[in-house]
Scaffold this motif. Sequence first.
Motif, PDB file in Angstrom:
ATOM      1  N   LEU A  17     -20.805  81.976 -22.350  1.00  0.00           N
ATOM      2  CA  LEU A  17     -21.152  82.227 -20.944  1.00  0.00           C
ATOM      3  C   LEU A  17     -19.889  82.279 -20.094  1.00  0.00           C
ATOM      4  O   LEU A  17     -18.891  81.640 -20.426  1.00  0.00           O
ATOM      5  N   PRO A  18     -19.941  82.998 -18.988  1.00  0.00           N
ATOM      6  CA  PRO A  18     -18.753  83.063 -18.118  1.00  0.00           C
ATOM      7  C   PRO A  18     -18.269  81.671 -17.701  1.00  0.00           C
ATOM      8  O   PRO A  18     -17.072  81.450 -17.525  1.00  0.00           O
ATOM      9  N   GLU A  19     -19.205  80.718 -17.593  1.00  0.00           N
ATOM     10  CA  GLU A  19     -18.827  79.352 -17.205  1.00  0.00           C
ATOM     11  C   GLU A  19     -17.883  78.701 -18.211  1.00  0.00           C
ATOM     12  O   GLU A  19     -17.199  77.739 -17.895  1.00  0.00           O
ATOM     13  N   ASP A  20     -17.906  79.202 -19.459  1.00  0.00           N
ATOM     14  CA  ASP A  20     -17.042  78.599 -20.490  1.00  0.00           C
ATOM     15  C   ASP A  20     -15.590  79.043 -20.332  1.00  0.00           C
ATOM     16  O   ASP A  20     -14.691  78.448 -20.930  1.00  0.00           O
ATOM     17  N   LEU A  21     -15.359  80.114 -19.569  1.00  0.00           N
ATOM     18  CA  LEU A  21     -14.025  80.725 -19.565  1.00  0.00           C
ATOM     19  C   LEU A  21     -12.879  79.781 -19.178  1.00  0.00           C
ATOM     20  O   LEU A  21     -11.847  79.758 -19.857  1.00  0.00           O
ATOM     21  N   PRO A  22     -13.025  78.973 -18.101  1.00  0.00           N
ATOM     22  CA  PRO A  22     -11.900  78.103 -17.736  1.00  0.00           C
ATOM     23  C   PRO A  22     -11.531  77.115 -18.845  1.00  0.00           C
ATOM     24  O   PRO A  22     -10.378  76.695 -18.966  1.00  0.00           O
ATOM     25  N   LEU A  23     -12.523  76.766 -19.691  1.00  0.00           N
ATOM     26  CA  LEU A  23     -12.267  75.785 -20.751  1.00  0.00           C
ATOM     27  C   LEU A  23     -11.289  76.303 -21.799  1.00  0.00           C
ATOM     28  O   LEU A  23     -10.651  75.530 -22.509  1.00  0.00           O
ATOM     29  N   VAL A  24     -11.195  77.618 -21.915  1.00  0.00           N
ATOM     30  CA  VAL A  24     -10.342  78.211 -22.949  1.00  0.00           C
ATOM     31  C   VAL A  24      -8.897  77.750 -22.727  1.00  0.00           C
ATOM     32  O   VAL A  24      -8.264  77.174 -23.624  1.00  0.00           O
ATOM     33  N   ARG A  25      -8.405  77.983 -21.510  1.00  0.00           N
ATOM     34  CA  ARG A  25      -7.014  77.609 -21.222  1.00  0.00           C
ATOM     35  C   ARG A  25      -6.882  76.090 -21.116  1.00  0.00           C
ATOM     36  O   ARG A  25      -5.923  75.510 -21.621  1.00  0.00           O
ATOM     37  N   ASP A  26      -7.872  75.456 -20.468  1.00  0.00           N
ATOM     38  CA  ASP A  26      -7.793  73.996 -20.271  1.00  0.00           C
ATOM     39  C   ASP A  26      -7.609  73.264 -21.593  1.00  0.00           C
ATOM     40  O   ASP A  26      -6.998  72.209 -21.640  1.00  0.00           O
ATOM     41  N   ASN A  27      -8.197  73.791 -22.650  1.00  0.00           N
ATOM     42  CA  ASN A  27      -8.107  73.092 -23.932  1.00  0.00           C
ATOM     43  C   ASN A  27      -7.015  73.633 -24.837  1.00  0.00           C
ATOM     44  O   ASN A  27      -6.902  73.230 -25.989  1.00  0.00           O
ATOM     45  N   GLY A  28      -6.240  74.561 -24.325  1.00  0.00           N
ATOM     46  CA  GLY A  28      -5.101  75.052 -25.097  1.00  0.00           C
ATOM     47  C   GLY A  28      -5.481  75.998 -26.221  1.00  0.00           C
ATOM     48  O   GLY A  28      -4.758  76.095 -27.222  1.00  0.00           O
ATOM     49  N   ALA A  29      -6.614  76.718 -26.062  1.00  0.00           N
ATOM     50  CA  ALA A  29      -6.977  77.680 -27.108  1.00  0.00           C
ATOM     51  C   ALA A  29      -6.043  78.893 -27.008  1.00  0.00           C
ATOM     52  O   ALA A  29      -5.633  79.271 -25.922  1.00  0.00           O
ATOM     53  N   GLU A  30      -5.737  79.471 -28.173  1.00  0.00           N
ATOM     54  CA  GLU A  30      -4.866  80.658 -28.180  1.00  0.00           C
ATOM     55  C   GLU A  30      -5.746  81.895 -28.078  1.00  0.00           C
ATOM     56  O   GLU A  30      -5.956  82.619 -29.039  1.00  0.00           O
ATOM     57  N   GLY A  31      -6.286  82.077 -26.891  1.00  0.00           N
ATOM     58  CA  GLY A  31      -7.140  83.227 -26.661  1.00  0.00           C
ATOM     59  C   GLY A  31      -8.573  82.983 -27.111  1.00  0.00           C
ATOM     60  O   GLY A  31      -8.966  81.856 -27.418  1.00  0.00           O
ATOM     61  N   ILE A  32      -9.340  84.073 -27.147  1.00  0.00           N
ATOM     62  CA  ILE A  32     -10.766  83.972 -27.485  1.00  0.00           C
ATOM     63  C   ILE A  32     -10.993  84.700 -28.804  1.00  0.00           C
ATOM     64  O   ILE A  32     -10.713  85.893 -28.925  1.00  0.00           O
ATOM     65  N   GLY A  33     -11.482  83.964 -29.781  1.00  0.00           N
ATOM     66  CA  GLY A  33     -11.679  84.547 -31.111  1.00  0.00           C
ATOM     67  C   GLY A  33     -13.063  85.125 -31.280  1.00  0.00           C
ATOM     68  O   GLY A  33     -13.340  85.864 -32.231  1.00  0.00           O
ATOM     69  N   LEU A  34     -13.962  84.739 -30.385  1.00  0.00           N
ATOM     70  CA  LEU A  34     -15.321  85.309 -30.430  1.00  0.00           C
ATOM     71  C   LEU A  34     -15.932  85.232 -29.043  1.00  0.00           C
ATOM     72  O   LEU A  34     -16.157  84.153 -28.505  1.00  0.00           O
ATOM     73  N   TYR A  35     -16.168  86.394 -28.466  1.00  0.00           N
ATOM     74  CA  TYR A  35     -16.919  86.447 -27.208  1.00  0.00           C
ATOM     75  C   TYR A  35     -18.268  87.065 -27.541  1.00  0.00           C
ATOM     76  O   TYR A  35     -18.358  88.217 -27.957  1.00  0.00           O
TER      77      TYR A  35
END
Length: 592
Positions: A291-309
Amino acid sequence: MPEPQSPTPPPQEVRLRATAVSPGVATGVFVAYRPHEHSVKRRRIREEDVPAEVARLEAALLETRHQLHDMRERLAATLGEKDASVFDAHILVVEDATLLEAVNKQLNERLLNVDFLYYQLTKSYVKKMREVDDEYLAERAQDIVDVSRRVLRNLQGLKNDMALDLDGPTIIHAHDLTPSDTATFDRSKVIGFVTEIGSKTSHSAIMARSLNIPALVGLRDLAMQVDPGTEALIDGYEGLLILNPTPQTKYEYGQVTSRRHAEEEKLARLRDTLAITTDQRRITVSANVELPEDLPLVRDNGAEGIGLYRTEFLYLNRDDIPTEDEQVEMYRQVAEAAKPHSVIIRTLDIGGDKALGHLGIEQELNPFLGWRGIRLCLGRPELFKVQLRALCRASTEGNIRIMFPMITEIGELRAAKKLLAEVQDDLRREGVPIADKIEVGMMIEVPSAALLADVLAREVDFFSVGTNDLIQYTLAVDRANERVADLYQPTHPSIIRLLRMVVQGAHNANIWVGVCGEVGGDIALTPLLVGLGIDELSLGSVNVPRVKKAIQALNYHECRDVVDSMLAQSLTPYENLKWLEEIARKHYGELF
Ligand code: PEP
Ligand code: MG
């Protein structure tokens, strides 16, 4: 003299065991969610109220007619006239004068509110129609059911089926939650889910984990035992639902929560580190987003981009199909959130437990084996092309990669790529800017694709293994059925073998291979994935720091030798799991 009243004793605390599918602790009011039972109250009215009630019904019918015409038009524009005609039967139901006359007559005779009479009358029509063994009548009965729900919603001024009037922190209890139910809840109020059926890999559980909401499954017949409004505490670590928690229990859980938060804060410091094993093998750790709401969590948790949208969530909970422009906007946002890294956007994977009513897709006996993912998209090229055009247009915004789901053989992959090439040609001809090169990958989630990995690898830029489905389809175990949850075994030797084949197929063709199923976030299995030589893990954002830490503690060569011996011996899934857990605990026991 009146008897002195004894104070009512506080309600007893009750502890119920369930399966934890999303960690965390939350306390709130227990609310039962029954989306398919329309609650229509019976109310007496006065004779002079009859004209106002008639007017109310007429207004609701008119509104319904407008909505249906609107949806019909939008569907005709995106899918064509044939598919849009499913709404014609619905429009006929709203325009049916007999029903309106019958309601008017009863209004005058029975003096009851119009919602109730409309509800009762449509129900009795449907019942009579279903009693006749006739396919045509059964279909018309279903049309009446669908339309009457919409009319009743309009009569009651509700925005959608799922509207739940919530006051404060709420724990939702439902028999089951579809991903679209989960997506509609008011996130500021719903703080936990408890369902009777479901499992760790059902899409609602996956969403609960991404939203960081504790969730339990497998609590049957619970609604019967609980009064609405009861206070409840959900323990998503140990799998407990505590009704009427005492002050002592709440205090103890307060301690648990602070301890967990402290641990998470410590892990959050790993945010900007890379996942490199002690012998220098680097693994990319990226995030899964629904969900779009998950987007800020990507950077906040140090993920290296999105592997599955997972794009299907864009299509759920609405009566129409998102337009090309809407999709472009969304994909641009996603690409922005993933920067400076890439995002892998998976094309529509509707079907299975993610049903989409308004596409006019008939109910199937085995939806997980049915018209799902790429099968549906190739069968509906007009629909698929809108998404592909939007993806190409958004590709100028960041590093967007496209991934096709549910591919079973090379023909499907080629057909999907052909449509993509057509769309790219069209856009270039129209002078619309698109990226010069868009990488294309595919999910490996059907055993046939795993067996053909070497062949498929020659025609894509990357693989991402969807273990949620790969395990379900290999072991013949429904991923969403708690009754067979103990048979759903990621460490089954057949799964390890298939994964090995996929990695070898990919590496021999010089492409990388990731895992985006739920096993990627399970630190007990990290030694297996590292040992197999997986290049990327994509998982729920909140688990990214934990998995990075696990990888940093492991030695690739040690893990590889363990996987080699597992494959060489005749071990059971349980023995494999115990072995992996032993390694995991030895290297990062503190993370469990
Ligand atoms: C999978 O099957 O593992 C996967 C990631 O896709 P989904 O869970 O959406 O089916
Ligand atoms: Mg899948």
